[in-house]
Design a protein around this motif. Structure first.
Motif, PDB file in Angstrom:
ATOM      1  N   ARG A  95      -4.993   2.810   2.711  1.00 14.26           N
ATOM      2  CA  ARG A  95      -3.871   2.825   3.649  1.00 14.26           C
ATOM      3  C   ARG A  95      -4.355   2.902   5.100  1.00 14.26           C
ATOM      4  O   ARG A  95      -3.697   2.419   6.015  1.00 14.26           O
ATOM      5  CB  ARG A  95      -2.973   4.028   3.337  1.00 14.26           C
ATOM      6  CG  ARG A  95      -1.618   3.993   4.022  1.00 14.26           C
ATOM      7  CD  ARG A  95      -0.736   5.111   3.498  1.00 14.26           C
ATOM      8  NE  ARG A  95       0.647   4.954   3.900  1.00 14.26           N
ATOM      9  CZ  ARG A  95       1.642   5.711   3.465  1.00 14.26           C
ATOM     10  NH1 ARG A  95       1.404   6.680   2.598  1.00 14.26           N
ATOM     11  NH2 ARG A  95       2.885   5.508   3.878  1.00 14.26           N
ATOM     12  N   THR A 145       0.835  -1.200   0.000  1.00 11.78           N
ATOM     13  CA  THR A 145       0.000   0.000   0.000  1.00 11.78           C
ATOM     14  C   THR A 145       0.868   1.248   0.000  1.00 11.78           C
ATOM     15  O   THR A 145       0.616   2.213  -0.738  1.00 11.78           O
ATOM     16  CB  THR A 145      -0.934   0.003   1.216  1.00 11.78           C
ATOM     17  OG1 THR A 145      -1.688  -1.207   1.247  1.00 11.78           O
ATOM     18  CG2 THR A 145      -1.898   1.175   1.154  1.00 11.78           C
ATOM     19  N   ARG A 146       1.905   1.246   0.808  1.00 15.53           N
ATOM     20  CA  ARG A 146       2.807   2.394   0.888  1.00 15.53           C
ATOM     21  C   ARG A 146       3.456   2.671  -0.468  1.00 15.53           C
ATOM     22  O   ARG A 146       3.519   3.827  -0.920  1.00 15.53           O
ATOM     23  CB  ARG A 146       3.865   2.118   1.961  1.00 15.53           C
ATOM     24  CG  ARG A 146       4.799   3.267   2.263  1.00 15.53           C
ATOM     25  CD  ARG A 146       5.566   3.004   3.553  1.00 15.53           C
ATOM     26  NE  ARG A 146       6.328   1.756   3.510  1.00 15.53           N
ATOM     27  CZ  ARG A 146       6.894   1.208   4.580  1.00 15.53           C
ATOM     28  NH1 ARG A 146       6.758   1.763   5.771  1.00 15.53           N
ATOM     29  NH2 ARG A 146       7.592   0.100   4.464  1.00 15.53           N
TER      30      ARG A 146
END
Length: 393
Positions: A369, A333-334
């Protein structure tokens, strides 16, 4: 995972990641990509700008066997973890709202019923949910109990032979569209799960908005005002936090795959732009700084795919553990957000229009996130794994 069918070929696949995927698995991904290309892409910008949930897509998802596809029986497809992940990636390449629907309906609600429900509950709900005839939601989060679900205050008390549930939930996806809500509540004997038909008196779902992210999805506040249920509404197999956490891990696994679709679609968009847009007499793709950015994005995408495949193989082998999932959700996700943001910047002014997908993906990924465990929560899960010490309290 190649970009066959576009002018790009497999330009971003610098590590031959597709070689890790079998022909049968690749066919599943290709089928879902075709669904997204024909059903979603022509209208996704319109839906996003209007903040409209594309309810008409649900039956098509069901027709393709994508609802509860990781489950067996009851009309479910019983596909592998890798195939389920590839489907999530292709759906999120269209929009995070599509994968969110499948995560909530399938990985959360259907998994809870399939894993923890009685035979009667499974037979009553799962065939209809697999066919897209009934929608499920998963109500656990509360305003004061997000990252700490053990702190929830929603309570279910016994009243004769019935259960009566009182409390509030927040950020419950699909709650206003669902036919059944899997509601988690404290009882005198600890945390239990309940199947609440959404037409039950006292159940009220109010969509939250306006939103700047996940505009193709519906998130709600839910009020449970003395909702009376029969004794057999409780999920008999679930007692304590292990019940909801097992379902949440199914959804987090899909996120680790899904966000790669948003990243890939963003990279595809900027690759096309860089090849076509000319400045100072040559394509943007011919500039050194442009190539550096493209390479950095592609390498992070490729590494994310390698991580996702590893998680899928572990899951199919019965070896996947919660810290593995935290690593996938946190990293992928990052990096997906970073790729989408960089792609938007490289599109210049055109990148803020709905004609291009990266800013929409970046906005959606901010919500992704946050839900199913923030970066901080998953970092501490991994920190505990490394040190043996809990930093949560």
């Amino acid at each position: 995972m190649s970009t066959v069918g576009t002018p790009l070929g497999d330009a971003w696949d610098l590590l031959s990641a597709e070689s890790l995927i079998s022909d049968d698995e690749r066919a599943v991904g290709r089928r879902v990509r075709e669904l997204v290309d024909t059903t979603v892409r022509p209208r996704v910008a319109e839906w996003y700008e209007a903040g409209t949930y594309p309810a008409e897509v649900v039956r098509e998802l069901a027709r393709q066997g994508l609802l509860g596809m990781h489950l067996d029986g009851y009309g479910c497809a019983a596909r592998s973890a890798v195939e389920n992940g590839l489907a999530a990636m292709e759906l999120e390449a269209g929009d995070s709202g599509l994968r969110t629907f499948v995560s909530v309906h399938s990985a959360l609600a259907m998994t809870a019923i399939h894993r923890w429900g009685s035979a009667e509950q499974r037979n009553a709900w799962l065939p209809r949910m697999a066919a897209g005839e009934a929608i499920g939601c998963f109500a656990i989060t509360e305003r004061e109990a997000g990252s700490d679900p053990a702190g929830m205050t929603t309570f279910a008390r016994r009243d004769g032979g019935d259960w009566v549930i009182t409390g509030t939930k927040r950020w419950i996806t699909l709650a206003s569209l669902a036919d059944v809500a899997v509601v988690w509540a404290m009882t005198d004997d600890g945390l239990r799960g309940f199947l609440v038909p959404t037409d039950a008196p006292g159940y009220h779902a109010s969509p939250i908005g306006p939103k700047l992210s996940l505009r193709l999805s519906v998130e709600c506040d839910v009020l449970l005002d003395e909702v009376r249920l029969p004794c057999d509404a409780v999920l008999p197999g679930a007692s304590g936090m292990s019940g909801p956490l097992s379902c949440l891990n199914e959804a987090r696994y899909l996120i680790a795959w899904g966000v790669l679709g948003a990243a890939r679609d963003s990279l595809d968009a900027v690759l096309r732009h860089a090849a076509q847009r000319r400045q100072f007499g040559k394509p943007l793709a011919a500039f050194q700084l442009t190539q550096q950015k493209l390479v950095d994005m592609a390498l992070e995408l490729d590494k994310g795919i390698l991580l996702a495949v590893q998680l899928g193989r572990l899951k199919d082998a019965g070896l996947l553990r919660p810290h593995h999932i935290s690593a996938g959700k946190l990293n992928n996700t990052r990096e997906a957000i970073a790729i989408a943001r960089q792609a938007r910047a490289m599109l210049g002014g055109d990148g803020i229009t709905t004609a291009h997908s990266p800013l929409r993906h970046a906005s959606n990924l901010e919500a992704v996130r946050t839900y199913e465990g923030t970066d901080e929560v998953h970092t501490l899960v991994l920190g505990k794994r490394m040190t043996g010490l809990s930093a949560f309290a």
